[in-house]
Design a protein around this motif. Structure first.
Motif, short mmCIF file in Angstrom:
data_model
loop_
_atom_site.label_atom_id
_atom_site.label_comp_id
_atom_site.label_asym_id
_atom_site.label_seq_id
_atom_site.Cartn_x
_atom_site.Cartn_y
_atom_site.Cartn_z
N MET A 260 0.81 -1.21 0.00
CA MET A 260 0.00 0.00 0.00
C MET A 260 0.85 1.27 0.00
N MET A 263 0.54 3.74 -2.91
CA MET A 263 -0.68 3.45 -3.67
C MET A 263 -1.45 4.75 -3.91
N ASP A 267 -7.65 4.46 -1.03
CA ASP A 267 -7.08 4.01 0.24
C ASP A 267 -7.75 2.69 0.62
N CYS A 288 -11.19 -5.82 1.93
CA CYS A 288 -10.79 -4.47 2.34
C CYS A 288 -11.91 -3.44 2.17
N GLU A 290 -12.46 0.04 0.71
CA GLU A 290 -11.81 0.86 -0.31
C GLU A 290 -12.49 2.23 -0.36
N VAL A 316 0.82 -5.13 -5.48
CA VAL A 316 -0.61 -5.45 -5.52
C VAL A 316 -0.87 -6.24 -6.80
#
Length: 430
Positions: A260, A263, A267, A288, A290, A316
């Protein structure tokens, strides 16, 4: 009571046939030091067909005619081929979410072997196969080479794979290209271009029956077209079997944080840990929260896969948004008529089941046998005549060799009390 029992049987059959969790449209190749051909007295491990049959045996696509005979020169029937295709579909996360809900109307339905009935139903429902002009399916008829190509082509199209055909394909160079039925011409061009089907002495032989050895070779070539890179296709997923916590295992936590770092665009915050897959390195899967980094941020649920290679580098691998509406859309395979009114409220803060959901889940599971469901996370709720809950679960068949998969169980808790299962949907990480 009888209605509930029949419903329970249908639900169990649906998931028993779909418990193969896949990370792609490709099959997962298992390592085996012994050659599986050696168990059959009529197979030669040095013959041309070795690679195809080896692949199909290792990946569970084909089986022997008996414990000692494979019958490589025997013809593969339409029922057998459709069954193999269904196994490929299951490995890609497809298959019935409502077993036996599709009514076959072939005139020779009674001749369809029990082992192939569900495969024929699913493939027919999705228009991958059809019957003859006289209304029969012909389950015992040997499948021809052009039928083989046409069915594979439709499946590839169904799976949204590339089925384009180059205008320079060498289809017209074969002596008997005019013998290919009109319905099979584009599929044959596609299969030739991708080296799934080849000719013999300049002929395609479209009406010839495919042998079991030839079928294995063609199936291997087809599956190889869509395999992921080795980083994503080796090894099996180890699914988390306990109610997921935001707290991640040490290795998964470190990999997620590294992936992350830097990224942009969104988030991601872990809600639940789903499992790991040992490859050339390791893949970690997470459910997750997002939040898009935009002028008007949007909050979603997403399945995120992070890959850590043997050198310790992390990236990722994939992000797949979760759409709960897909589990509540009307279809021919609904178990119960359901009024899915209103929108879903996503549970993006914790994997823990909210108050009341655990009790509703347990009540809905009463009388269900054949498959055990363990809740991992409550993904959201929907206000209807009562409340619908979407619960992400580990699904494990009650068999001698149980296999784990992920599934979303939609439970309805009416205002009047009690609870019932409305839907069970396969959950694909990718």
């Amino acid at each position: 009571m009888k209605k509930n029992l029949l419903r329970a049987v249908a639900l169990c059959l649906a998931v028993l046939c779909a418990l193969s969790m896949s990370v792609s449209a490709a099959l997962i190749v298992q390592k085996d030091t012994a050659c599986p051909l050696d168990q059959f007295s009529d197979l030669d491990s040095s013959a041309w067909y070795h690679d195809g049959i080896d692949y199909c045996l290792k990946n569970g696509l084909m089986k022997g005619k008996s414990t000692t005979s494979f019958d490589p020169s025997g013809k593969i029937t339409r029922a057998e081929f459709v069954t193999v295709l269904y196994r490929i579909a299951q490995s890609a996360g497809e298959g019935f979410t409502g077993a036996w809900a599709f009514n076959l109307d072939y005139t020779d339905k009674a001749d369809i072997p029990e082992y192939a009935f569900e495969a024929v139903a699913w493939c027919s429902m999705n228009k991958l196969v059809g019957g003859y002009a006289n209304g029969a399916f012909g389950p015992k008829d040997p499948i021809t080479r052009e039928q083989f190509a046409a069915i594979l082509y439709r499946y590839a199209e169904f799976m949204k794979q590339d089925v384009s055909v180059d205008e320079n394909t060498n289809f017209l160079s074969f002596n008997d290209f005019w013998d290919v039925s009109e319905y099979a011409r584009t599929p044959m061009m596609w299969a030739i271009e991708r080296n799934i089907i080849g000719g013999s002495n300049g002929d395609l032989n479209p009406a010839f029956s495919a042998t079991r050895a030839e079928a294995a070779a063609m199936l291997q070539r087809f599956c190889k077209l869509n395999e992921k890179t080795p980083d994503a296709a080796a090894g099996g997923w180890q699914i988390n079997e306990e109610l997921a916590e935001t707290k991640l295992p040490a290795g998964a936590k470190e990999a997620f944080e590294q992936a992350m770092d830097g990224m942009v665009g969104a988030d991601f915050t872990p809600v639940a840990y789903l499992g790991s897959q040992f490859v050339a390195g390791v893949n970690y899967a997470y459910l997750c929260k997002e939040v898009t980094v935009t002028a008007q941020p949007e909050t979603k649920l997403a399945a995120v896969v992070v890959y850590k290679n043997p050198q310790g580098e992390v990236s990722v691998y994939s992000v797949k948004d979760v759409n709960l509406a897909e589990c509540t859309a009307e279809s021919e395979t609904e178990f119960l008529p359901a009024n899915f009114a209103g929108g879903w409220k996503l549970n993006t803060d914790t994997a823990q089941l909210p108050e009341g959901v655990q009790g509703a889940f347990e009540k809905a599971m009463e009388g269900l046998f054949g498959v055990g469901y363990t809740p991992l996370a409550c993904m959201g709720s929907q206000v209807v005549a009562g409340t619908n809950y979407a619960v992400l679960c580990t699904a494990k068949a009650v068999t001698a060799e149980p296999a784990n998969a992920l599934a979303v169980v939609v439970v309805n808790a009416p205002v009047s009390g009690g609870a019932q299962i409305l839907r069970i949907c396969g959950f694909s990480i990718y």
